[in-house]
Design an enzyme around this catalytic site. Structure first.
Site, short mmCIF file in Angstrom:
data_model
loop_
_atom_site.label_atom_id
_atom_site.label_comp_id
_atom_site.label_asym_id
_atom_site.label_seq_id
_atom_site.Cartn_x
_atom_site.Cartn_y
_atom_site.Cartn_z
N SER A 188 -3.74 8.61 1.20
CA SER A 188 -2.99 7.59 1.44
C SER A 188 -2.48 7.20 -0.19
O SER A 188 -3.20 6.53 -0.88
CB SER A 188 -3.58 6.40 2.23
OG SER A 188 -2.91 5.31 2.21
N ASP A 219 -3.62 -5.57 2.97
CA ASP A 219 -2.34 -5.71 3.08
C ASP A 219 -1.85 -6.52 4.14
O ASP A 219 -0.85 -7.17 4.09
CB ASP A 219 -1.49 -4.18 3.19
CG ASP A 219 -1.65 -3.73 1.67
OD1 ASP A 219 -1.99 -4.49 0.72
OD2 ASP A 219 -1.45 -2.57 1.72
N ARG A 235 3.29 -7.07 -2.32
CA ARG A 235 3.32 -7.30 -1.00
C ARG A 235 3.82 -8.61 -0.66
O ARG A 235 5.00 -8.56 0.44
CB ARG A 235 1.83 -7.36 -0.06
CG ARG A 235 1.42 -6.12 0.00
CD ARG A 235 2.23 -5.04 0.86
NE ARG A 235 1.74 -3.66 1.23
CZ ARG A 235 2.13 -2.70 -0.07
NH1 ARG A 235 2.75 -2.88 -1.15
NH2 ARG A 235 1.57 -1.37 0.12
N ASP A 238 3.54 5.49 10.42
CA ASP A 238 3.46 4.65 11.12
C ASP A 238 4.36 3.53 11.17
O ASP A 238 4.68 3.23 12.44
CB ASP A 238 2.23 3.69 10.26
CG ASP A 238 0.90 4.43 10.27
OD1 ASP A 238 0.59 5.16 11.17
OD2 ASP A 238 0.06 4.05 9.39
N1 ARG Z 1 -7.05 -1.42 -2.35
C1 ARG Z 1 -5.84 -1.59 -2.79
C2 ARG Z 1 -5.31 -3.01 -2.55
O1 ARG Z 1 -5.99 -3.67 -1.85
C3 ARG Z 1 -4.70 -0.83 -2.70
C4 ARG Z 1 -4.14 -0.77 -1.21
C5 ARG Z 1 -3.26 0.32 -1.06
N2 ARG Z 1 -2.53 -0.09 0.38
C6 ARG Z 1 -1.88 0.92 0.94
N3 ARG Z 1 -1.32 0.38 1.97
N4 ARG Z 1 -2.03 2.08 0.87
O2 ARG Z 1 -4.68 -3.71 -3.21
#
Ligand code: ARG
Length: 401
Positions: free
Chosen positions: A173, A122, A93, A13
């Site tokens: 992922s 995110d 993040r 991405d």
């Molecule tokens: N569900 C978790 C969260 O929102 C993990 C997210 C993982 N993010 C990713 N870009 N793979 O914090």
């Protein structure tokens, strides 16, 4: 030409995004990769960004910042979103975004970009941080904007000579940092099925863990872990070592249905060996060193803190205020906790502290008891008074007591 600073992960991405932003927005792209504890070839990552057409590519080592400014605070607040998820992605993040903003300010960029989809948390965490730290900058979210399917994206990459991972791609992922590893997508999206074995990488199957328990003793100073088994370690090394040790005992697997900020419920797998050990040890030490009222009140704020961190509200007055409360409580949280690791279980089995509020002469039933039991009679008479009066009135009106 104006410049856009892109949060770069090296995945498909954000690699496609380098080219896409240049072509669709007519901007120079500077890629910034931030190391928050994922072990990977950052030099290779930098080279890849440049080969795709980034005007510059930087790698920022933010592991110590991640421990000092985020993980430590999460520990003070015993942070577990929905009582299960140590929120490691949510914690990283705002730091990634902060490092990105620092580069943007340094080079006078006008745009910030990230590679998040429009369905996750995110994107909110990145953009809320941008809004707080660099409101003057414009935001581009290519993956949310370009409307390509995965296959179209791969075609686009191939057309433009962007490397697409050729080796059998992971069906999941994955997001990794010091505080944990998340596994999403693929077979995991069916919550009625047990997690597939190949989803796990940091933790052994508890059934195959050693038959002998492992022990480790964590020393805390003001709520921060500073030693492991008597050896002084910086936070990053300490966490890395615990990930290894606890993972080898099958400790730290999380399997949950989670409420996302964007309204979706999702099935999540996490591996958090070090976080599980440190949260267990920290909470245990608090049970020894915090007075009852603080110990009972603190979880109310912990709940709110977990929520706001998960929701991407790191750079807000409420987060700062709750943090100040947490920091105040941690002044007393000094001492040592011994953790037993056994086939997926993690248990605090012994603790000691100069700040301990445990008083043997008050607790014991043996000789040496200094607790004056005769005082309890009067205490209970007054303590039970409201219950006694309310019950009497209820009874007079025929209500059940
Ligand atoms: N569900 C978790 C969260 O929102 C993990 C997210 C993982 N993010 C990713 N870009 N793979 O914090």
């Amino acid at each position: 030409m104006a410049t856009c600073v892109l949060a770069y992960s090296g995945g498909l991405d954000t690699s496609v995004a380098i080219k896409w932003i240049r072509d669709n927005y007519d901007l120079e792209v500077v890629a910034v990769a931030v190391d928050v504890g994922e072990e990977r070839d950052y030099e290779g990552l930098r080279a890849k960004a440049l080969s795709i057409g980034a005007a510059d590519a930087r790698v920022v080592d933010a592991k110590q910042d991640f421990f000092n400014d985020f993980i430590r605070h999460a520990l003070w607040a015993n942070l577990l979103y929905e009582h299960k998820y140590p929120a490691f992605t949510a914690l990283a993040r705002p730091l990634l975004a902060r490092k990105q903003v620092e580069v943007a300010l340094e080079i006078g960029a006008e745009y910030l970009a990230h590679g998040c989809t429009g369905k996750g948390n995110d994107q909110v965490r990145f953009e809320t941080t941008y809004a707080a730290l660099a409101p003057q900058m414009r935001v581009i979210a290519p993956v949310r904007e370009w409307g390509m399917t995965r296959d179209q994206e791969i075609d686009y990459a191939q057309e433009h000579g962007i490397p697409v991972p050729v080796d059998k791609k992971s069906p999941y992922s994955i997001d990794v940092n010091l505080w944990g590893r998340s596994i999403e997508c693929g077979a995991i999206e069916d919550p009625s099925r047990e997690a597939p074995d190949d989803a796990w990488a940091w933790t052994v199957d508890p059934l195959k863990a050693p038959d002998e328990p492992g022990y480790t003793t964590v020393t805390f100073e003001q709520g921060t872990p500073v030693e492991l088994d008597g050896e002084a370690l910086d936070g990053v090394s300490l966490v890395m070592r615990l990930n290894e040790l606890a993972g080898s005992h099958g400790v730290g697997r999380v399997n949950m249905i989670e409420n996302r900020l964007v309204g979706i419920k999702s099935r999540e797998l996490y591996e958090t060996p070090a976080a599980t050990v440190l949260l267990t040890a920290h909470r245990d030490l608090e049970s020894l060193t915090l007075d009852r009222e603080t110990y009972h009140f603190k979880p109310y704020l912990e709940l709110r803190y977990a929520e706001l961190v998960y929701y991407g509200q790191w750079y807000t007055p409420l987060r700062q205020a709750i943090d100040a409360f947490m920091a105040e409580t941690q002044r007393r949280v000094n001492g040592q906790v011994t953790i037993k690791l056994y086939k997926g279980r993690c248990e605090a089995v012994a603790r000691k502290s100069d700040w301990s509020l445990y008083d043997y002469s008050l607790a014991t039933y043996d000789v040496g008891d200094k607790f004056d039991q005769s005082l309890s009679k009067g205490f209970i008479d007054i303590y039970a008074l409201p219950a006694k009066v309310a019950a009497r009135v209820a009874r007079n009106h025929g209500l059940e007591v």
